[in-house]
Design a protein around this motif. Structure first.
Motif, PDB file in Angstrom:
ATOM      1  N   ALA A 135       0.810  -1.225   0.000  1.00 13.53           N
ATOM      2  CA  ALA A 135       0.000   0.000   0.000  1.00 13.53           C
ATOM      3  C   ALA A 135       0.843   1.276   0.000  1.00 13.53           C
ATOM      4  O   ALA A 135       0.522   2.220  -0.722  1.00 13.53           O
ATOM      5  CB  ALA A 135      -0.965  -0.012   1.185  1.00 13.53           C
ATOM      6  N   PRO A 136       1.948   1.331   0.789  1.00 14.98           N
ATOM      7  CA  PRO A 136       2.738   2.577   0.783  1.00 14.98           C
ATOM      8  C   PRO A 136       3.277   2.924  -0.608  1.00 14.98           C
ATOM      9  O   PRO A 136       3.611   4.071  -0.867  1.00 14.98           O
ATOM     10  CB  PRO A 136       3.899   2.276   1.741  1.00 14.98           C
ATOM     11  CG  PRO A 136       3.470   1.097   2.545  1.00 14.98           C
ATOM     12  CD  PRO A 136       2.484   0.338   1.728  1.00 14.98           C
ATOM     13  N   LEU A 137       3.368   1.942  -1.495  1.00 19.69           N
ATOM     14  CA  LEU A 137       3.887   2.198  -2.842  1.00 19.69           C
ATOM     15  C   LEU A 137       2.746   2.489  -3.813  1.00 19.69           C
ATOM     16  O   LEU A 137       2.962   2.606  -5.017  1.00 19.69           O
ATOM     17  CB  LEU A 137       4.688   0.991  -3.336  1.00 19.69           C
ATOM     18  CG  LEU A 137       5.813   0.541  -2.398  1.00 19.69           C
ATOM     19  CD1 LEU A 137       6.436  -0.747  -2.882  1.00 19.69           C
ATOM     20  CD2 LEU A 137       6.876   1.620  -2.303  1.00 19.69           C
ATOM     21  N   GLY A 138       1.543   2.544  -3.296  1.00 17.70           N
ATOM     22  CA  GLY A 138       0.398   2.828  -4.161  1.00 17.70           C
ATOM     23  C   GLY A 138      -0.008   1.646  -5.021  1.00 17.70           C
ATOM     24  O   GLY A 138      -0.723   1.790  -6.014  1.00 17.70           O
ATOM     25  N   ILE A 139       0.454   0.447  -4.628  1.00 22.29           N
ATOM     26  CA  ILE A 139       0.147  -0.737  -5.441  1.00 22.29           C
ATOM     27  C   ILE A 139      -1.046  -1.473  -4.847  1.00 22.29           C
ATOM     28  O   ILE A 139      -1.119  -1.670  -3.632  1.00 22.29           O
ATOM     29  CB  ILE A 139       1.363  -1.690  -5.478  1.00 22.29           C
ATOM     30  CG1 ILE A 139       2.563  -1.001  -6.129  1.00 22.29           C
ATOM     31  CG2 ILE A 139       1.006  -2.989  -6.213  1.00 22.29           C
ATOM     32  CD1 ILE A 139       3.861  -1.762  -5.982  1.00 22.29           C
ATOM     33  N   SER A 140      -1.954  -1.879  -5.712  1.00 16.71           N
ATOM     34  CA  SER A 140      -3.034  -2.754  -5.279  1.00 16.71           C
ATOM     35  C   SER A 140      -3.102  -3.917  -6.265  1.00 16.71           C
ATOM     36  O   SER A 140      -3.338  -3.724  -7.452  1.00 16.71           O
ATOM     37  CB  SER A 140      -4.348  -1.978  -5.262  1.00 16.71           C
ATOM     38  OG  SER A 140      -5.396  -2.847  -4.972  1.00 16.71           O
ATOM     39  N   VAL A 141      -2.853  -5.106  -5.763  1.00 11.76           N
ATOM     40  CA  VAL A 141      -2.801  -6.280  -6.634  1.00 11.76           C
ATOM     41  C   VAL A 141      -4.202  -6.865  -6.767  1.00 11.76           C
ATOM     42  O   VAL A 141      -4.856  -7.156  -5.769  1.00 11.76           O
ATOM     43  CB  VAL A 141      -1.820  -7.333  -6.079  1.00 11.76           C
ATOM     44  CG1 VAL A 141      -1.761  -8.556  -6.976  1.00 11.76           C
ATOM     45  CG2 VAL A 141      -0.441  -6.731  -5.904  1.00 11.76           C
ATOM     46  N   GLU A 142      -4.642  -7.022  -7.990  1.00 15.87           N
ATOM     47  CA  GLU A 142      -6.006  -7.498  -8.245  1.00 15.87           C
ATOM     48  C   GLU A 142      -6.018  -8.852  -8.922  1.00 15.87           C
ATOM     49  O   GLU A 142      -7.074  -9.386  -9.231  1.00 15.87           O
ATOM     50  CB  GLU A 142      -6.724  -6.509  -9.180  1.00 15.87           C
ATOM     51  CG  GLU A 142      -6.829  -5.120  -8.613  1.00 15.87           C
ATOM     52  CD  GLU A 142      -7.329  -4.107  -9.631  1.00 15.87           C
ATOM     53  OE1 GLU A 142      -7.238  -4.380 -10.851  1.00 15.87           O
ATOM     54  OE2 GLU A 142      -7.808  -3.048  -9.210  1.00 15.87           O
ATOM     55  N   SER A 147       4.939 -11.529 -10.698  1.00 18.02           N
ATOM     56  CA  SER A 147       3.864 -10.544 -10.717  1.00 18.02           C
ATOM     57  C   SER A 147       4.136  -9.429  -9.708  1.00 18.02           C
ATOM     58  O   SER A 147       3.902  -8.253  -9.976  1.00 18.02           O
ATOM     59  CB  SER A 147       2.516 -11.247 -10.485  1.00 18.02           C
ATOM     60  OG  SER A 147       1.927 -10.856  -9.284  1.00 18.02           O
ATOM     61  N   ILE A 148       4.686  -9.784  -8.551  1.00 19.42           N
ATOM     62  CA  ILE A 148       5.003  -8.754  -7.549  1.00 19.42           C
ATOM     63  C   ILE A 148       6.090  -7.816  -8.084  1.00 19.42           C
ATOM     64  O   ILE A 148       5.996  -6.593  -7.968  1.00 19.42           O
ATOM     65  CB  ILE A 148       5.469  -9.406  -6.221  1.00 19.42           C
ATOM     66  CG1 ILE A 148       4.373 -10.321  -5.653  1.00 19.42           C
ATOM     67  CG2 ILE A 148       5.893  -8.349  -5.202  1.00 19.42           C
ATOM     68  CD1 ILE A 148       3.097  -9.652  -5.240  1.00 19.42           C
ATOM     69  N   ARG A 149       7.096  -8.423  -8.720  1.00 18.12           N
ATOM     70  CA  ARG A 149       8.177  -7.599  -9.286  1.00 18.12           C
ATOM     71  C   ARG A 149       7.635  -6.654 -10.365  1.00 18.12           C
ATOM     72  O   ARG A 149       8.039  -5.500 -10.453  1.00 18.12           O
ATOM     73  CB  ARG A 149       9.281  -8.491  -9.887  1.00 18.12           C
ATOM     74  CG  ARG A 149      10.351  -8.963  -8.916  1.00 18.12           C
ATOM     75  CD  ARG A 149      11.137  -7.838  -8.270  1.00 18.12           C
ATOM     76  NE  ARG A 149      11.758  -6.941  -9.243  1.00 18.12           N
ATOM     77  CZ  ARG A 149      12.086  -5.681  -9.002  1.00 18.12           C
ATOM     78  NH1 ARG A 149      11.852  -5.150  -7.816  1.00 18.12           N
ATOM     79  NH2 ARG A 149      12.634  -4.936  -9.933  1.00 18.12           N
ATOM     80  N   GLU A 151       8.000   1.930  -9.487  1.00 13.57           N
ATOM     81  CA  GLU A 151       9.266   2.680  -9.614  1.00 13.57           C
ATOM     82  C   GLU A 151       9.169   3.690 -10.753  1.00 13.57           C
ATOM     83  O   GLU A 151       9.578   4.841 -10.623  1.00 13.57           O
ATOM     84  CB  GLU A 151      10.428   1.714  -9.928  1.00 13.57           C
ATOM     85  CG  GLU A 151      10.941   0.966  -8.724  1.00 13.57           C
ATOM     86  CD  GLU A 151      11.817  -0.230  -9.119  1.00 13.57           C
ATOM     87  OE1 GLU A 151      12.320  -0.263 -10.254  1.00 13.57           O
ATOM     88  OE2 GLU A 151      11.972  -1.138  -8.271  1.00 13.57           O
ATOM     89  N   LYS A 152       8.606   3.206 -11.880  1.00 14.46           N
ATOM     90  CA  LYS A 152       8.509   4.069 -13.054  1.00 14.46           C
ATOM     91  C   LYS A 152       7.661   5.305 -12.762  1.00 14.46           C
ATOM     92  O   LYS A 152       7.936   6.378 -13.272  1.00 14.46           O
ATOM     93  CB  LYS A 152       7.900   3.299 -14.229  1.00 14.46           C
ATOM     94  CG  LYS A 152       8.927   2.471 -14.971  1.00 14.46           C
ATOM     95  CD  LYS A 152       8.364   1.952 -16.283  1.00 14.46           C
ATOM     96  CE  LYS A 152       9.247   0.822 -16.802  1.00 14.46           C
ATOM     97  NZ  LYS A 152       8.456  -0.282 -17.287  1.00 14.46           N
ATOM     98  N   GLY A 161       7.882   5.954  -7.558  1.00 15.36           N
ATOM     99  CA  GLY A 161       7.977   5.336  -6.242  1.00 15.36           C
ATOM    100  C   GLY A 161       9.418   4.996  -5.911  1.00 15.36           C
ATOM    101  O   GLY A 161      10.310   5.206  -6.733  1.00 15.36           O
ATOM    102  N   PRO A 162       9.654   4.458  -4.716  1.00 16.61           N
ATOM    103  CA  PRO A 162      11.027   4.091  -4.339  1.00 16.61           C
ATOM    104  C   PRO A 162      11.567   2.986  -5.235  1.00 16.61           C
ATOM    105  O   PRO A 162      10.810   2.180  -5.755  1.00 16.61           O
ATOM    106  CB  PRO A 162      10.881   3.615  -2.891  1.00 16.61           C
ATOM    107  CG  PRO A 162       9.443   3.301  -2.723  1.00 16.61           C
ATOM    108  CD  PRO A 162       8.686   4.150  -3.684  1.00 16.61           C
ATOM    109  N   LYS A 163      12.883   2.985  -5.405  1.00 12.88           N
ATOM    110  CA  LYS A 163      13.493   2.007  -6.295  1.00 12.88           C
ATOM    111  C   LYS A 163      14.004   0.826  -5.466  1.00 12.88           C
ATOM    112  O   LYS A 163      14.607   0.999  -4.419  1.00 12.88           O
ATOM    113  CB  LYS A 163      14.659   2.680  -7.017  1.00 12.88           C
ATOM    114  CG  LYS A 163      15.169   1.878  -8.176  1.00 12.88           C
ATOM    115  CD  LYS A 163      15.984   2.759  -9.105  1.00 12.88           C
ATOM    116  CE  LYS A 163      16.718   1.901 -10.132  1.00 12.88           C
ATOM    117  NZ  LYS A 163      15.842   1.022 -10.860  1.00 12.88           N
ATOM    118  N   PHE A 164      13.696  -0.386  -5.945  1.00  9.79           N
ATOM    119  CA  PHE A 164      14.215  -1.580  -5.267  1.00  9.79           C
ATOM    120  C   PHE A 164      15.149  -2.334  -6.187  1.00  9.79           C
ATOM    121  O   PHE A 164      14.906  -2.427  -7.362  1.00  9.79           O
ATOM    122  CB  PHE A 164      13.059  -2.491  -4.846  1.00  9.79           C
ATOM    123  CG  PHE A 164      12.225  -1.902  -3.741  1.00  9.79           C
ATOM    124  CD1 PHE A 164      12.702  -1.849  -2.453  1.00  9.79           C
ATOM    125  CD2 PHE A 164      10.980  -1.355  -4.008  1.00  9.79           C
ATOM    126  CE1 PHE A 164      11.936  -1.296  -1.434  1.00  9.79           C
ATOM    127  CE2 PHE A 164      10.215  -0.813  -3.000  1.00  9.79           C
ATOM    128  CZ  PHE A 164      10.690  -0.778  -1.710  1.00  9.79           C
TER     129      PHE A 164
END
Lengths: 162, 792
Positions: free
Chosen positions: B761-768, B776-778, B785-786, B789-792
């Motif tokens: 959630a902190p990265l604004g991601i919601s997996v549907e 899929s997570i990557r 990141e694009k 967001g923060p870069k991993f």
């Protein structure tokens, strides 16, 4: 294809003379020709581990070898475990910990850990899980199998000290 | 509810009786049954997703030494009748299928011919030599594409691939929307799974020409319905067919239907007058047995500013594959029916579409309604997220409370004796949400991603006849049992269930022992043989304990009454008042205490069988009692799952740090077996959500037909599961049993999705979309990141 070869197979300490086609899988010869049906065929491509037996004391997939390759080797199957009617510590622990449900994968797991616990009497939970990852179980979620192996290991250590 | 239910045998943690034979290699599974002279079959399967069969050339195959014959759909059409499914359900098209395809195949792996040979090796060699001339057709692979007006028709007798479509509305959904502070939309895309029992399908058919009788050895969850199907499709009567189910190496819903291969084998045994057997290989099992789950959902929740749900709408599309072995609305219907589950929602509408595609046909897989809890709890999490509320608080605000019971869901389903808020509070308390949030915040500061999921499940378990009637599906939800005390005083019993590994033998013996008043050791429960067991509906859903155990319990009580009537007569008493059977001894209550009468069950049995003239008047000889029982239209269990995960942002790997379930499944026959079912269901749910996936390419080629491609979780990927038992009895069932074994799947899918989304959630991601694979997570992390967001 249809020719057969006369071979001697030593299984659970007994030597059998069988006549088998060279392409016949070890698991099929054990089950069909020697009537040792405790070893199960789950995938026939070496992934699921249900057919695991011991070849010269080491776990091996009986679906990935031909019977004709096994001459001169000592094979052990689930039928050798508790042959006297008395469950061995791992079998007993699997019963007590409810480490089996449909039972189809169980023989392979018993054989895998028969060898592993002999060589590694003090495994950690992570090590047990790592070894168990070679055997698929669709029923239990593995948790109770892991606890049974750990329990059996501890009992076997105690027995060894007595 | 009654905490006063006290039992002598029900609820005892007895280890299982099956174990000894399985642990020593003495289980009897299908392949362990040998019949001399049995022939083996191998099926020739379609390499195409969709193709016309122009010609089948079997000359070369037939010429192979050891081959008995090659047979096709045309042969089978002479020996068997087609399966026609036409229940009177609005919006559901009738469908029909032949035993083997005659004109065209509909998916990669569809059986098109069968080879019979002396052994399996030769049969497989010969199958390779059968040449089929194909005329490949365009195929419909994705459910959305399959609904396009110009999509190829999977079933050419239908007007479109939309085989089933139902809509429903209760309350005022539009009004709820217009009065809402916000309408929250959420999407859920569950991928295609398959069951993967460790023992694949198979059967051994034995035709006795002299008796005109078929004995079918087959691992089936439903022996009597299987017998009925076999008889009907072979043009035999039910007196001419015996189904015997040996030990089964797992079923999970895949061993219910009479499949085309099995019917083919039975027809061949009769045609050839020889025993014929089939063992499916793993590739066939993954490709062509049955698939499940592929469902997309969209919800719209109309909510107040504090997260209260005023109205809920569901749009559901299920990809059913190419063939209907069940009415096509069968699985999706239940999802829509129980979606609102733990929440007080009265304005509700759904639109449910089921679509045919050129893939393997669907069947119920352990928790046919698996997606339900993910959809409902995912919707609640979306509400919390959009409104900036605490997800636990949003659950509390909407939860059904004890004071709301019995609660009628908007679909008319009645919830009674359930405790969803109680399990929620127990799970939230045990996982310690505030402490977790602190740890999560600390981890976030270090760039680590921790997440917490909560998922409350209301699981439909036992489907009574009332359900089937309301659903328009022919069939019954009743179960049947007999209990027979033999002349020596030992107890045989039987019921129409058939276990596929759960471990019925012990808990069902406990139910009989409880009802009768003997030790479970004295009882043996016989299942799986249609000549021995009474006609019952078999094992499916979570009905084993309530329908099976409940019927045996009631039947055993009835047997006890007869025993006590005879005992009273032996004691020169007027009636059985003040008598009981306890541990096989007749006892009499005198001044509050139970005292021995010196009469045992064996004494009564001896009199009943061998000295019937000494029985009281009106009492018939023998101690053979049977009974049927129809459970309520539906029973419900409930649970809350809580799960903590850590996601490795570099690999996308999800690590489950802690997993617990607070569960109320009513009176438990045997806690050992129930715990095993809870753990096993959660494991199967997690394995499906994280790893398993049936993959078809755009041409309908199955890409996941080995266990190296269809990934089932191993011991390294699955967590230990903590169980908090919170059982309360059902007031309307025998002994208060509710049933269970599927809810763990529903909870696991929902809770892992919730935990992952909380972590991201902190990265604004919601997996549907599932599976939640590392890839899929990557992909989600890369796109975050694009967008800065923060870069991993």
């Amino acid at each position: 294809m249809s020719g057969t070869k006369q071979i001697f197979l030593t299984v659970n300490g007994e030597t059998h003379e069988v006549s088998v086609p060279p392409r016949k899988l070890l698991v099929d010869v054990l089950r069909d020709d020697l009537h040792l049906t405790g070893t199960h065929t789950g995938c026939e491509h070496g992934v699921c581990g249900a057919c695991t037996i011991l070849v010269d004391g080491q776990p091996a997939r009986a679906c990935l070898s031909y019977a004709v390759q096994m001459e001169g080797h000592e094979l052990r199957t689930i039928e050798a475990m508790a042959a006297d009617g008395e469950l061995k510590p791992l079998q007993r622990a699997l019963h007590e910990e409810h480490g089996l449900q449909c039972g189809f994968c169980t023989a392979g797991i018993v054989m895998t850990f028969e060898a592993y616990l002999r060589d590694n009497p003090e495994p950690t939970e992570d090590e047990v899980r790592d070894v168990l990852s070679g055997n698929l179980c669709r029923c239990t979620g593995y948790q109770n199998i892991v606890s049974a192996v750990l329990k059996a290991a501890s009992e076997m250590r105690e027995e060894a000290q007595v | 509810m009654t905490d006063a239910l006290e039992f002598s045998h029900i609820g005892k943690a007895l280890p299982r009786r099956e174990d000894f034979r399985f642990l020593t290699g003495q289980g009897r599974y299908l392949d362990d049954i040998k019949l001399p002279g049995a022939l083996h079959v191998a099926f020739v399967r379609s390499p195409h997703a969709h193709a016309r069969i122009k010609a089948i050339h079997a000359g070369e195959a037939c010429a192979l030494s050891g081959v008995v014959g090659v047979f096709t759909g045309r042969d089978l059409a002479q020996w068997t009748t087609p399966l026609r499914l036409a229940p009177p359900i609005e919006g559901l098209h009738p469908v029909e299928m032949t035993t083997l395809p005659v004109d065209k195949v509909r998916f990669h792996g569809d059986p098109v011919a069968v080879v019979v040979a002396r052994d399996r090796y030769i049969a497989e060699d010969a199958a390779e030599l059968v040449e089929v001339e194909w005329d490949a057709l365009p195929c419909a692979i994705d459910a959305v594409d399959a609904l396009a007006p110009d999509a190829p028709l999977v079933d050419e007798t239908l007007p479109s691939n939309l085989v089933s479509h139902q809509s429903f509305s209760a309350g005022d959904v539009a009004g709820a929307r217009s009065g809402a502070a916000r309408v929250v939309e959420s999407r859920f895309d569950l991928h295609r799974h398959t069951h993967v029992p460790m023992e694949t399908r198979g059967c051994l058919a034995d035709w006795d020409g002299g008796q005109s009788h078929l004995t079918m050895h087959i691992g089936t969850q439903v022996p009597h319905p299987m017998r009925g199907q076999l008889a009907a499709r072979l043009g035999l009567s039910e007196t001419q067919v015996t189904v015997i189910s040996p030990d089964i190496g797992g079923g999970f819903g895949q061993k219910i239907a009479l499949y085309r291969e099995e019917l083919t084998v039975a027809a061949l045994a009769r045609h050839l007058g020889r025993p014929v057997r089939w063992r499916e290989d793993r590739m066939e099992n993954l490709m062509a047995a049955s698939h499940a789950r592929e469902t997309r959902c969209l919800t719209r929740a109309a909510v107040t500013a504090d997260g209260r749900v005023l109205g809920l709408e569901l749009e559901l599309t299920e990809d059913f594959g190419a063939y209907c072995f069940y009415p096509a609305n069968y699985m999706a219907r239940v999802i829509a029916m129980i979606l609102t589950g733990p929440y007080r929602i009265s304005n509700y509408a759904f639109d449910v579409k089921v679509v045919l595609t050129n893939k393997c046909g669907n069947g119920p897989m352990r928790a046919p309604m698996a997606i339900t809890s993910w959809v409902m709890e995912g919707t609640i999490d979306s509400i919390a997220r959009e409104l900036g509320l605490d997800p636990l608080e949003v659950r509390r605000v909407n939860a059904i409370r004890a004071s709301d019971l019995p609660f009628t869901m908007p679909t008319g389903e009645i919830l009674e004796d359930v405790t969803p808020l109680e399990t929620l509070e127990a799970a939230a308390g045990a996982i310690d949400v505030p402490t977790f949030r602190t740890r999560q915040a600390e981890a976030k500061a270090e760039g680590r991603l921790l997440g917490l999921g909560l998922c409350t499940v209301v699981e439909s378990t036992t489907y009574g006849s009332g359900f089937y009637k309301a659903a328009g599906i022919p069939g019954s939800g009743h179960e049947a049992a007999w209990v027979r005390i033999e002349p020596s005083g030992v107890v045989n019993a039987s019921v129409g269930l058939m276990g596929s590994g759960q471990g019925y033998e012990t808990p069902l013996a406990q139910a009989v022992a409880e009802g009768l008043g003997v030790s479970p050791d004295q009882v043996r429960v016989h299942m799986g043989n249609t000549d021995v067991a009474p006609y019952g509906m078999g094992s499916r859903g979570g009905r084993g304990a309530t329908a099976g155990g409940g019927t045996l319990y009631l039947c055993a009580q009835k047997a006890q009454e007869k025993i006590l009537t005879i005992a009273a007569h032996m004691l020169n008493l007027n009636d059985m008042q003040g008598l009981r059977l306890h541990e096989g001894e007749v006892e009499r209550q005198l001044t509050g205490d139970w005292q021995s009468t010196g009469i045992g069950l064996a004494d009564v049995a001896r009199r009943a069988y061998l000295d019937p003239l000494s029985l009281p008047s009106g009492v018939k000889p023998g101690l053979d009692v049977s009974l049927t029982y129809d459970p309520p239209p539906m029973t419900y269990s409930n649970a809350t799952h809580a799960c903590e995960v850590e996601i490795d942002p570099e690999t996308g790997m999800i690590r489950i740090q802690r997993y617990l379930v607070a569960e109320d499944c009513g009176t438990v026959l045997n806690p050992v077996v129930v715990r095993g079912q809870q753990q096993g269901a959660v494991a199967m749910g997690l394995s499906g959500a994280l790893f398993e996936q049936v993959v078809y390419d755009e041409n309908g080629q199955n890409q996941s037909a080995t266990l190296a491609d269809y990934m089932v979780a191993t011991a390294c990927e699955l967590p230990n599961i903590e169980i908090i038992p919170m059982h309360t009895p059902n007031g309307r069932t025998p002994a208060g049993i509710k049933g269970m074994a599927e809810g763990g799947i529903m909870g696991a899918i929902g809770v892992i999705a919730g935990a992952v989304n909380d972590a991201l959630a902190p990265l604004g991601i919601s997996v549907e979309k599932m599976p939640l694979s590392p890839q899929s997570i990557r992909a989600h992390l890369r796109s975050a990141e694009k967008s800065g967001g923060p870069k991993f």
